[in-house]
Design an enzyme around this catalytic site. Structure first.
Site, PDB file in Angstrom:
ATOM      1  N   TYR A  24      -2.287  44.549  -5.370  1.00 31.85           N
ATOM      2  CA  TYR A  24      -0.891  44.495  -5.824  1.00 31.85           C
ATOM      3  C   TYR A  24      -0.026  45.660  -5.332  1.00 31.85           C
ATOM      4  O   TYR A  24       1.169  45.682  -5.613  1.00 31.85           O
ATOM      5  CB  TYR A  24      -0.853  44.427  -7.356  1.00 31.85           C
ATOM      6  CG  TYR A  24      -1.532  43.187  -7.903  1.00 31.85           C
ATOM      7  CD1 TYR A  24      -1.030  41.923  -7.614  1.00 31.85           C
ATOM      8  CD2 TYR A  24      -2.693  43.277  -8.667  1.00 31.85           C
ATOM      9  CE1 TYR A  24      -1.658  40.773  -8.081  1.00 31.85           C
ATOM     10  CE2 TYR A  24      -3.322  42.138  -9.149  1.00 31.85           C
ATOM     11  CZ  TYR A  24      -2.804  40.892  -8.855  1.00 31.85           C
ATOM     12  OH  TYR A  24      -3.426  39.757  -9.313  1.00 31.85           O
ATOM     13  N   ASN A  75       7.716  35.759 -12.166  1.00 27.18           N
ATOM     14  CA  ASN A  75       6.330  35.978 -11.778  1.00 27.18           C
ATOM     15  C   ASN A  75       5.529  35.794 -13.066  1.00 27.18           C
ATOM     16  O   ASN A  75       5.441  36.715 -13.878  1.00 27.18           O
ATOM     17  CB  ASN A  75       6.120  37.378 -11.202  1.00 27.18           C
ATOM     18  CG  ASN A  75       4.657  37.576 -10.780  1.00 27.18           C
ATOM     19  OD1 ASN A  75       3.795  36.736 -11.092  1.00 27.18           O
ATOM     20  ND2 ASN A  75       4.384  38.670 -10.093  1.00 27.18           N
ATOM     21  N   HIS A  81      -1.095  30.055 -14.212  1.00 26.99           N
ATOM     22  CA  HIS A  81      -2.246  29.180 -13.965  1.00 26.99           C
ATOM     23  C   HIS A  81      -2.685  28.435 -15.219  1.00 26.99           C
ATOM     24  O   HIS A  81      -3.560  27.580 -15.150  1.00 26.99           O
ATOM     25  CB  HIS A  81      -3.422  30.016 -13.439  1.00 26.99           C
ATOM     26  CG  HIS A  81      -3.063  30.901 -12.289  1.00 26.99           C
ATOM     27  ND1 HIS A  81      -2.614  30.406 -11.084  1.00 26.99           N
ATOM     28  CD2 HIS A  81      -3.051  32.262 -12.159  1.00 26.99           C
ATOM     29  CE1 HIS A  81      -2.360  31.425 -10.265  1.00 26.99           C
ATOM     30  NE2 HIS A  81      -2.611  32.560 -10.895  1.00 26.99           N
ATOM     31  N   ASP A  88       6.996  23.865 -19.704  1.00 30.24           N
ATOM     32  CA  ASP A  88       7.939  23.061 -20.498  1.00 30.24           C
ATOM     33  C   ASP A  88       9.250  23.814 -20.715  1.00 30.24           C
ATOM     34  O   ASP A  88      10.335  23.231 -20.613  1.00 30.24           O
ATOM     35  CB  ASP A  88       7.327  22.697 -21.852  1.00 30.24           C
ATOM     36  CG  ASP A  88       6.237  21.637 -21.740  1.00 30.24           C
ATOM     37  OD1 ASP A  88       6.144  20.975 -20.692  1.00 30.24           O
ATOM     38  OD2 ASP A  88       5.480  21.488 -22.710  1.00 30.24           O
ATOM     39  N   HIS A 101       5.209  35.762  -6.540  1.00 36.77           N
ATOM     40  CA  HIS A 101       3.949  36.478  -6.731  1.00 36.77           C
ATOM     41  C   HIS A 101       3.868  37.605  -5.703  1.00 36.77           C
ATOM     42  O   HIS A 101       4.242  37.415  -4.539  1.00 36.77           O
ATOM     43  CB  HIS A 101       2.751  35.551  -6.528  1.00 36.77           C
ATOM     44  CG  HIS A 101       2.702  34.419  -7.493  1.00 36.77           C
ATOM     45  ND1 HIS A 101       2.178  34.541  -8.757  1.00 36.77           N
ATOM     46  CD2 HIS A 101       3.157  33.145  -7.396  1.00 36.77           C
ATOM     47  CE1 HIS A 101       2.296  33.386  -9.394  1.00 36.77           C
ATOM     48  NE2 HIS A 101       2.894  32.527  -8.590  1.00 36.77           N
ATOM     49  N   LEU A 102       3.343  38.727  -6.148  1.00 35.51           N
ATOM     50  CA  LEU A 102       3.141  39.852  -5.233  1.00 35.51           C
ATOM     51  C   LEU A 102       2.077  39.500  -4.191  1.00 35.51           C
ATOM     52  O   LEU A 102       2.248  39.729  -2.990  1.00 35.51           O
ATOM     53  CB  LEU A 102       2.691  41.082  -6.029  1.00 35.51           C
ATOM     54  CG  LEU A 102       3.728  41.595  -7.039  1.00 35.51           C
ATOM     55  CD1 LEU A 102       3.037  42.241  -8.224  1.00 35.51           C
ATOM     56  CD2 LEU A 102       4.668  42.570  -6.360  1.00 35.51           C
ATOM     57  N   SER A 103       0.949  38.975  -4.679  1.00 38.70           N
ATOM     58  CA  SER A 103      -0.136  38.580  -3.788  1.00 38.70           C
ATOM     59  C   SER A 103       0.088  37.136  -3.354  1.00 38.70           C
ATOM     60  O   SER A 103       1.075  36.506  -3.748  1.00 38.70           O
ATOM     61  CB  SER A 103      -1.476  38.710  -4.524  1.00 38.70           C
ATOM     62  OG  SER A 103      -1.566  37.742  -5.568  1.00 38.70           O
ATOM     63  N   ARG A 112      -6.717  30.274  -8.804  1.00 40.90           N
ATOM     64  CA  ARG A 112      -5.323  30.741  -8.627  1.00 40.90           C
ATOM     65  C   ARG A 112      -4.516  29.808  -7.740  1.00 40.90           C
ATOM     66  O   ARG A 112      -3.328  30.005  -7.516  1.00 40.90           O
ATOM     67  CB  ARG A 112      -5.298  32.136  -8.015  1.00 40.90           C
ATOM     68  CG  ARG A 112      -5.876  33.192  -8.910  1.00 40.90           C
ATOM     69  CD  ARG A 112      -5.676  34.575  -8.305  1.00 40.90           C
ATOM     70  NE  ARG A 112      -6.635  35.505  -8.864  1.00 40.90           N
ATOM     71  CZ  ARG A 112      -6.479  36.142 -10.025  1.00 40.90           C
ATOM     72  NH1 ARG A 112      -5.386  35.995 -10.725  1.00 40.90           N
ATOM     73  NH2 ARG A 112      -7.413  36.954 -10.471  1.00 40.90           N
TER      74      ARG A 112
HETATM   75  C1  DQA Z   1       0.160  37.420  -9.575  1.00 34.99           C
HETATM   76  C2  DQA Z   1      -0.979  36.502  -9.134  1.00 34.99           C
HETATM   77  C3  DQA Z   1      -1.702  35.916 -10.333  1.00 34.99           C
HETATM   78  O1  DQA Z   1      -2.777  35.077  -9.897  1.00 34.99           O
HETATM   79  C4  DQA Z   1      -2.269  37.015 -11.192  1.00 34.99           C
HETATM   80  O2  DQA Z   1      -2.851  36.466 -12.364  1.00 34.99           O
HETATM   81  C5  DQA Z   1      -1.293  38.082 -11.507  1.00 34.99           C
HETATM   82  C6  DQA Z   1      -0.320  38.499 -10.510  1.00 34.99           C
HETATM   83  C7  DQA Z   1       0.854  38.108  -8.386  1.00 34.99           C
HETATM   84  O3  DQA Z   1       1.947  38.613  -8.558  1.00 34.99           O
HETATM   85  O4  DQA Z   1       0.277  38.156  -7.287  1.00 34.99           O
HETATM   86  O5  DQA Z   1      -1.347  38.682 -12.596  1.00 34.99           O
HETATM   87  O6  DQA Z   1       1.141  36.621 -10.235  1.00 34.99           O
END
Ligand code: DQA
Length: 145
Positions: A24, A75, A81, A88, A101-103, A112
């Site tokens: 991250y 995010n 997940h 909703d 998402h960062l990743s 994921r």
């Molecule tokens: C995340 C990716 C998710 O799978 C993970 O549970 C996170 C961070 C991301 O920003 O990459 O907590 O949302």
């Protein structure tokens, strides 16, 4: 000026900078907030930037966005997940949603690869670290010009 863009971050993102930095990065949530504010300002827009570890609090903020936001960047972290309740709420929000998402979750563990949030999102920005948020804010601004 249009209503602000709500930028919501889910669980464990308060630990950014120290949490699994190899995935991250070393930038903190405060760095992310400043970057989002700067990108929004460069586009003549404002953000409301919040983080919570609690699903219900995130849902309350999504409901608030129905009246107070022009668009939502979220995010959802791990809740993306798992949370049908957040899906909703987003479907009821009535404003454009950009997931970020960062990743790049699609390149990580199989669990994921799917997010419920994506079902309510116009688009998803993943894998660019802090820049994912900046790009998501830009996309949200573009959707609500
Ligand atoms: C995340 C990716 C998710 O799978 C993970 O549970 C996170 C961070 C991301 O920003 O990459 O907590 O949302």
């Amino acid at each position: 000026m249009p209503k602000p863009i709500y930028v919501l971050s889910g669980p464990n993102l308060n630990l950014l900078g120290t949490r699994e930095p190899e995935i991250y990065g070393h930038q903190t949530l405060e760095d992310v907030r400043k970057a989002c504010e700067a990108r929004a300002a460069s586009l003549g827009r404002e953000v409301v930037f919040r983080q919570s570890n609690h699903e219900g609090e995130l849902i309350d903020w999504i409901q608030e966005a129905r009246d107070k936001a022009s668009a939502l960047v979220i995010n959802p972290a791990g809740y993306g997940h798992t949370s049908i309740a957040i899906l909703d709420a987003l479907k009821a929000a009535g404003v454009p949603v950009v997931e970020c998402h960062l990743s790049n979750p699609a390149a990580r563990e199989p669990f994921r690869r799917r997010t419920y949030v994506a079902l309510a999102a116009t688009g998803v920005v993943s894998g660019f670290g802090l820049a994912s948020y900046e790009l998501a804010v830009e996309a949200a601004a573009g959707l609500t010009r």
